[in-house]
Motif scaffolding. Structure first.
Motif, PDB file in Angstrom:
ATOM      1  N   ALA A  74       0.743  -1.179  -0.123  1.00 19.17           N
ATOM      2  CA  ALA A  74       0.169   0.044   0.007  1.00 19.17           C
ATOM      3  C   ALA A  74       0.970   1.134   0.184  1.00 19.17           C
ATOM      4  O   ALA A  74       0.577   2.342  -0.479  1.00 19.17           O
ATOM      5  N   VAL A  75       2.157   1.007   0.767  1.00 20.52           N
ATOM      6  CA  VAL A  75       2.759   2.462   0.583  1.00 20.52           C
ATOM      7  C   VAL A  75       4.245   2.644  -0.163  1.00 20.52           C
ATOM      8  O   VAL A  75       4.703   3.498  -0.555  1.00 20.52           O
ATOM      9  N   ALA A  76       4.618   1.427  -0.675  1.00 18.82           N
ATOM     10  CA  ALA A  76       5.809   1.277  -1.149  1.00 18.82           C
ATOM     11  C   ALA A  76       5.609   1.529  -2.904  1.00 18.82           C
ATOM     12  O   ALA A  76       4.569   0.938  -3.287  1.00 18.82           O
ATOM     13  N   ASP A  77       6.686   1.896  -3.480  1.00 25.20           N
ATOM     14  CA  ASP A  77       6.461   2.033  -4.906  1.00 25.20           C
ATOM     15  C   ASP A  77       6.995   0.530  -5.625  1.00 25.20           C
ATOM     16  O   ASP A  77       7.254  -0.469  -4.809  1.00 25.20           O
ATOM     17  N   ASP A  78       6.697   0.360  -6.862  1.00 28.01           N
ATOM     18  CA  ASP A  78       6.980  -0.806  -7.639  1.00 28.01           C
ATOM     19  C   ASP A  78       8.531  -1.345  -7.276  1.00 28.01           C
ATOM     20  O   ASP A  78       8.721  -2.763  -7.031  1.00 28.01           O
ATOM     21  N   ASP A  79       9.640  -0.457  -7.273  1.00 34.52           N
ATOM     22  CA  ASP A  79      10.814  -0.946  -7.356  1.00 34.52           C
ATOM     23  C   ASP A  79      11.030  -1.433  -5.925  1.00 34.52           C
ATOM     24  O   ASP A  79      11.829  -2.594  -5.776  1.00 34.52           O
ATOM     25  N   ALA A  80      10.532  -0.862  -4.840  1.00 35.08           N
ATOM     26  CA  ALA A  80      10.641  -1.265  -3.482  1.00 35.08           C
ATOM     27  C   ALA A  80      10.253  -2.558  -3.105  1.00 35.08           C
ATOM     28  O   ALA A  80      10.560  -3.424  -2.503  1.00 35.08           O
ATOM     29  N   ARG A  81       9.036  -2.730  -3.710  1.00 31.43           N
ATOM     30  CA  ARG A  81       8.290  -4.170  -3.582  1.00 31.43           C
ATOM     31  C   ARG A  81       9.219  -5.321  -4.301  1.00 31.43           C
ATOM     32  O   ARG A  81       9.295  -6.271  -3.910  1.00 31.43           O
ATOM     33  N   LEU A  82       9.613  -4.847  -5.683  1.00 31.47           N
ATOM     34  CA  LEU A  82      10.314  -6.108  -6.315  1.00 31.47           C
ATOM     35  C   LEU A  82      11.549  -6.250  -5.603  1.00 31.47           C
ATOM     36  O   LEU A  82      12.089  -7.424  -5.444  1.00 31.47           O
ATOM     37  N   GLN A  83      12.302  -5.117  -4.980  1.00 31.82           N
ATOM     38  CA  GLN A  83      13.471  -5.398  -4.290  1.00 31.82           C
ATOM     39  C   GLN A  83      13.266  -6.384  -3.109  1.00 31.82           C
ATOM     40  O   GLN A  83      14.076  -7.373  -2.914  1.00 31.82           O
TER      41      GLN A  83
END
Length: 191
Positions: A31-40
């Motif tokens: 809900a709060v992180a961008d796609d890059d952070a989720r993928l990381q």
């Protein structure tokens, strides 16, 4: 470095508290992180869960549709495994390795073991939730009396179903799960 390894380094933090924290983080993160952070985070978790990379610490950076992994391993095969694991999660994104070869063996600390155990538990819970959702959505299955146990890559189904068709549907849904190699279907048909 992995955020969880920092948390585990503090002796006052107990594994149970961290399990709750991790579950909350994984619930809030999308809900709060961008796609890059989720993928990381997904790549980091996949690397930690990889049996052949046990004990290694890697840094994962994701930006502009590109993944870069850095760290050190002891042989070229481990470097290939890192790339395979990362690519399996990253999909079509470019994955680059800045992983160096080193003669030093990986260190397995209590924190790393606890981190791995926590992530394995989270992964099992995620698979079980996915299977329960599949059971609930299936028009051919009443999955309320089915117990699910996941041990490594094996799914064990126990309990009762009302027909052989339900038994077969539960088995097939279990086989469709990622990470599950074996389904041990011990379901019994009510008479």
């Amino acid at each position: 470095m992995f955020v969880l390894s920092t948390l585990f380094a503090h002796p006052a933090v107990r594994v149970k508290q961290l399990a709750v924290l991790a579950v909350l983080c994984f619930m809030v993160l999308p809900a709060v992180a961008d796609d890059d952070a989720r993928l990381q985070g997904r790549i980091e978790a996949a690397l930690i869960l990889s049996e052949s990379l046990n004990g290694y610490v890697f840094e994962v950076a994701v930006s502009d549709q590109r993944v870069v992994i850095s760290g050190a391993v002891t042989n070229e095969n481990e470097r290939r495994v890192i790339l395979q694991v990362a690519r399996s999660v990253a999909g079509d994104l470019e994955v680059e390795s800045d992983v160096e070869l080193s003669t030093a063996q990986p260190a397995t600390t209590d924190a790393m073991v606890a981190q791995r155990t926590l992530l394995q538990g989270w992964h099992r819970a995620q698979l079980e939730a996915e299977l329960r959702r599949e059971f609930a959505e299936s028009s051919a299955l009443d999955g309320l009396n089915i117990n699910i146990d996941i041990q490594d890559d094996t799914l064990i189904l126990t309990g009762t179903v009302s027909s052989e068709l339900e038994r077969m549907v539960a088995n097939q849904l279990g086989q469709n799960l990622d990470s599950i190699q074996v389904v041990n279907n011990q379901l019994t048909v009510e008479e």
